[in-house]
Every structure is written in structure tokens, then in C-alpha cells.
Design a protein around this motif. Sequence first.
Motif, PDB file in Angstrom:
ATOM      1  N   MET A   1      -4.416  14.853  -5.194  1.00  0.00           N
ATOM      2  CA  MET A   1      -4.311  13.387  -4.911  1.00  0.00           C
ATOM      3  C   MET A   1      -4.591  12.465  -6.213  1.00  0.00           C
ATOM      4  O   MET A   1      -4.937  12.948  -7.065  1.00  0.00           O
ATOM      5  N   VAL A   2      -3.988  11.526  -5.776  1.00  0.00           N
ATOM      6  CA  VAL A   2      -4.201  10.331  -7.197  1.00  0.00           C
ATOM      7  C   VAL A   2      -5.225   9.401  -6.716  1.00  0.00           C
ATOM      8  O   VAL A   2      -5.512   9.043  -5.705  1.00  0.00           O
ATOM      9  N   CYS A   3      -6.004   9.159  -7.976  1.00  0.00           N
ATOM     10  CA  CYS A   3      -6.976   8.241  -7.904  1.00  0.00           C
ATOM     11  C   CYS A   3      -6.959   7.126  -8.861  1.00  0.00           C
ATOM     12  O   CYS A   3      -6.099   7.026  -9.673  1.00  0.00           O
ATOM     13  N   SER A   4      -7.839   5.894  -8.557  1.00  0.00           N
ATOM     14  CA  SER A   4      -7.764   4.959  -9.702  1.00  0.00           C
ATOM     15  C   SER A   4      -8.649   5.369 -10.873  1.00  0.00           C
ATOM     16  O   SER A   4      -9.791   5.035 -11.154  1.00  0.00           O
ATOM     17  N   GLY A   5      -7.928   6.185 -11.589  1.00  0.00           N
ATOM     18  CA  GLY A   5      -8.803   6.687 -12.760  1.00  0.00           C
ATOM     19  C   GLY A   5      -9.649   7.915 -12.281  1.00  0.00           C
ATOM     20  O   GLY A   5      -9.992   8.102 -11.400  1.00  0.00           O
ATOM     21  N   ALA A   6      -9.927   8.669 -13.669  1.00  0.00           N
ATOM     22  CA  ALA A   6     -10.913   9.634 -13.351  1.00  0.00           C
ATOM     23  C   ALA A   6     -12.287   9.456 -12.922  1.00  0.00           C
ATOM     24  O   ALA A   6     -12.970   9.977 -12.124  1.00  0.00           O
ATOM     25  N   THR A   7     -12.557   8.051 -13.160  1.00  0.00           N
ATOM     26  CA  THR A   7     -13.938   7.582 -12.897  1.00  0.00           C
ATOM     27  C   THR A   7     -14.107   7.515 -11.329  1.00  0.00           C
ATOM     28  O   THR A   7     -15.090   7.857 -10.709  1.00  0.00           O
ATOM     29  N   GLU A   8     -12.667   7.122 -10.557  1.00  0.00           N
ATOM     30  CA  GLU A   8     -12.983   7.135  -9.351  1.00  0.00           C
ATOM     31  C   GLU A   8     -12.857   8.505  -8.557  1.00  0.00           C
ATOM     32  O   GLU A   8     -13.673   8.540  -7.709  1.00  0.00           O
ATOM     33  N   ALA A   9     -11.950   9.217  -9.136  1.00  0.00           N
ATOM     34  CA  ALA A   9     -11.850  10.608  -8.952  1.00  0.00           C
ATOM     35  C   ALA A   9     -13.434  11.168  -8.684  1.00  0.00           C
ATOM     36  O   ALA A   9     -13.801  11.921  -7.817  1.00  0.00           O
TER      37      ALA A   9
ATOM     38  N   GLY B   1      -5.841   8.435 -12.350  1.00  0.00           N
ATOM     39  CA  GLY B   1      -6.195   9.757 -12.144  1.00  0.00           C
ATOM     40  C   GLY B   1      -5.625  10.423 -11.253  1.00  0.00           C
ATOM     41  O   GLY B   1      -5.104  10.148 -10.295  1.00  0.00           O
ATOM     42  N   TYR B   2      -5.825  11.909 -11.309  1.00  0.00           N
ATOM     43  CA  TYR B   2      -5.415  12.550 -10.324  1.00  0.00           C
ATOM     44  C   TYR B   2      -6.449  13.933 -10.213  1.00  0.00           C
ATOM     45  O   TYR B   2      -6.875  14.455 -11.296  1.00  0.00           O
ATOM     46  N   VAL B   3      -6.433  14.371  -8.970  1.00  0.00           N
ATOM     47  CA  VAL B   3      -7.354  15.519  -8.796  1.00  0.00           C
ATOM     48  C   VAL B   3      -6.425  16.579  -7.898  1.00  0.00           C
ATOM     49  O   VAL B   3      -5.746  16.271  -7.116  1.00  0.00           O
ATOM     50  N   THR B   4      -6.808  17.911  -8.501  1.00  0.00           N
ATOM     51  CA  THR B   4      -6.321  19.148  -7.668  1.00  0.00           C
ATOM     52  C   THR B   4      -7.517  19.765  -7.286  1.00  0.00           C
ATOM     53  O   THR B   4      -8.334  19.944  -7.977  1.00  0.00           O
TER      54      THR B   4
ATOM     55  N   PHE C   1      -8.964   3.329  -1.123  1.00  0.00           N
ATOM     56  CA  PHE C   1      -7.736   3.572  -0.369  1.00  0.00           C
ATOM     57  C   PHE C   1      -6.617   4.008  -1.203  1.00  0.00           C
ATOM     58  O   PHE C   1      -6.219   5.020  -1.069  1.00  0.00           O
ATOM     59  N   THR C   2      -5.985   3.214  -2.203  1.00  0.00           N
ATOM     60  CA  THR C   2      -4.921   3.478  -2.919  1.00  0.00           C
ATOM     61  C   THR C   2      -4.957   3.120  -4.144  1.00  0.00           C
ATOM     62  O   THR C   2      -5.759   2.375  -4.811  1.00  0.00           O
ATOM     63  N   THR C   3      -3.952   3.500  -4.968  1.00  0.00           N
ATOM     64  CA  THR C   3      -3.886   3.098  -6.570  1.00  0.00           C
ATOM     65  C   THR C   3      -2.633   2.583  -6.593  1.00  0.00           C
ATOM     66  O   THR C   3      -1.576   2.871  -5.915  1.00  0.00           O
TER      67      THR C   3
ATOM     68  N   TYR D   1       0.893  -1.395  -0.133  1.00  0.00           N
ATOM     69  CA  TYR D   1      -0.004  -0.092   0.224  1.00  0.00           C
ATOM     70  C   TYR D   1       0.859   1.426   0.140  1.00  0.00           C
ATOM     71  O   TYR D   1       1.696   1.692   1.111  1.00  0.00           O
ATOM     72  N   PRO D   2       0.871   2.150  -1.007  1.00  0.00           N
ATOM     73  CA  PRO D   2       1.443   3.499  -0.944  1.00  0.00           C
ATOM     74  C   PRO D   2       0.743   4.486  -0.134  1.00  0.00           C
ATOM     75  O   PRO D   2      -0.584   4.224   0.257  1.00  0.00           O
ATOM     76  N   PRO D   3       1.143   5.517   0.046  1.00  0.00           N
ATOM     77  CA  PRO D   3       0.263   6.604   0.771  1.00  0.00           C
ATOM     78  C   PRO D   3      -1.110   6.770   0.289  1.00  0.00           C
ATOM     79  O   PRO D   3      -1.133   6.695  -1.074  1.00  0.00           O
TER      80      PRO D   3
END
Length: 389
Positions: A91-99, A242-245, A263-265, A59-61
Motif C-alpha cells: 500500500m502507498v502512504c503519504s510518507g513513512a510518517t503516515e504509514a 511512502g510504502y508499506v509491505t 485516503f490517498t496520496t 483521487y487515485p485508488p
Amino acid sequence: MKPFNCTFSGFGTTVFEVMSQLAREHQTINLGQGFPDEEGPAAMLDALDNATRSFPNQYPPMMGVPELRLAVANHDQRFYDLKADWQSEVMVCSGATEALAATILALVEPGDDVVLFEPLYDSYLPMVKRAGGNPRLVRLEPPDWHIPWDELEAAFTDRTKCILFNTPMNPTGKVFSRDELTALGKLLDKFDCYAICDEVYEHLVFDGREHIPLMTLPGMRERCVRIASAGKTFSMTGWKVGYVTAARALLSIIAKAHQFLVFTTPPNLQRAVAYGLDHEQAWYTHLGQDLQAKRDLLEQGLSKLGFDVLPCNSTYFMNVDIRGLGFHSGDVAFCRYLTVEAGVTVVPVSALYASDDIDHLIRFCFCKRDEVLNAALERLSSHFTKHTA
Ligand SMILES: Cc1ncc(COP(=O)(O)O)c(C=O)c1O
């Protein structure tokens, strides 16, 4: 037995899946689903191998590995002069869909109104509804997909929590202008709303157009959540990174939803994407030009065949109005017909509307090798020449 959740049980199999199944049965050229048939930068595959072997596969952060969050913040600064603190605002997500899902869950309370433009990407409505939101749909009008401003303003009320806003836009290929963004920003201010900005096609714009994140406009920094995707930027749709700002306070709530969704990607994918954002800028800034040439190829070929092609300024989707082709049974029937009779699969745009009263548009996906596009055009040409001879 008690019924399952009605939001999801109310949806059938998506038409994308139905058409892809039909495409497999008839061994057609599939220009329906939107994924490139060429891989992204080779050096990112090496970076992925290296990351898999040299770093722990644990698990990464929760917010994402520092390398990628920093790379996203630097990217946003380089391209848009958007300053974001990589530690608290990315923050990093599992694709834009999860974001998108995490952001909708973080913002929308049962009973909130959510404004959306139609036609729209297929995950938006189910997620808004599942979060208890009331979708307020505003239709953009083809061929130029302009905003009906009076209708849009009427869709906003005191109950409106946010707008879900996609630019560059699938499936219309529209890139919203600075004037449009400014007017939209005024509405957000007036009604005190947030904007969930789906910008996954940020680098896929044509003819010298500029993608402008709504977040960069005056007064919008705290109201907007900017979502982007390595899947689109690097033609690695299967990686789902994916990533969120977003502003610190807002992102901290989105992070809570993300924490309980995935939780993580995968850390190796994150590191490879960080490498890509930092070192493959030439590749992804060139991608728009490559796709523009493919757009031209397909547009010219379809126009020659008498298809009424709508303007396409971005993404890798092109819409065609089928009314002039003398086929009056609707877009779904036409897509079936093309698949079975002409050996080319595309998707009906009615699938991207909430109601089924628009059925005269079909969508071609053109992020395919030139020989595939040419072969599709040949099949269409031979079919339509036979059937109009
Ligand atoms: C408008 C839009 N948003 C989001 C996505 C999904 O992005 P990801 O694969 O990163 O989840 C797509 C994919 O087609 C899309 O068209």
C-alpha cells in the motif's frame, strides 16, 4: 474551556524548529534538519510532469496506483527476495510518517505495551501514546549502540502488542545485524508480537554493510510491517510518498486507518516514484556511496578538530560526544552556542530521548554538498582555533 488533547498539547515546539529558527536568525550553515540539498534524479521530475499532464489528477485508488504497488513489490523481490502480492500486500502512504501512524492506529489498543529503542525518531512516541499504548523504552548504548538484551527481554510482557523498530537507524546510524534480528525475532515469537519496521534508510548503508528487513527472517513474514520512503531513497523528502509491505490480513486493517487519515496520496507523485523504483536503481544504489564519502569528509574534519565522533554506518546522521570539548552545560546549550558563536547549526540528541538525562550528544546531518560541509568545517575550525589558542 475544556483542555485540548493532552498528548499533543503536552509537546512544545520541537527543538528542530527552534534550532532552525535560530539558524535563520544567525544565518548559519544548518546541519541540523535532515534533508539533502541536492535534488533526486532529473528523469523523475520529467516523469512527474508527464504524469501530471497525462493522467487524471483525481483521487487515485485508496491503496495506491497499481504501477507503484507493482514497482514496490518488484523492488522488494529484487533486493531482498521478498515476495509480496502487489494487490493485497502493498500500500502507498503519504510518507513513512503516515504509514507509521496508520500502522500504530491499526495495531495498538488502549493499554497495549509497545517496545521502542531509544534514541528514537520523534513521531513514534506521540503516536503510540495517542493510540493509548504504553511505551516501554529500551536504551541502546553508545558508542556502538548495542542492545541490552536482558533489559529488552524484561520489557516484553503478555501485554506487549508490538515493537517499533528502525533499521538502518536514525539518529544512531546503526545497521542491525542478522544475529541481532534473529534474536529479536525470537522475542517476537515468544511474546506473540508484531514489528513495525521503519526501513526508510534501507539504501543508505556504508562500508559494504547489508540492510536486512526483519520481515525476511524465518517466521517473521506475518509479524512484520515493512515501511519505506521515496523521500529518503530518491532525496525527494518533500514528496512524502511512502510504502508499506505487510501480510494481507494485517495490511487490510492498516488500509482502514489510512483510509480515514488521508485516503490517498497524490497520483502524479506516485507515478513518478514508480518510474524511479523501476528505472533509477543505479541512482539510488549509488546514493549510499555518495553519502559514505560525505560521512568520511565530515568525520575526518571533525576528528581533526578534536571532536569525539561516534561510529556511523548508515543514514545521513553523525553523532558527536561533546564531553571531551570541555563544555558542560548540556547538548541544547552547546547547539545554541555553536549556532550563535561558530555559525554552524546541529541538533541536540537529547531531543530524541523521552527523558532529559542524556545530554552529551549532538547530531550532524551530512547529506549536503561538499562545499557546504567544508564551509561548516572551516567555520568550526576558525572558531575552535581562536578559542583554544
Ligand atoms: C527514522 C525515520 N522514519 C521516518 C521518517 C519520515 O519519513 P517520510 O518523510 O517519508 O514521512 C524519517 C525522516 O526523517 C526518519 O528519520
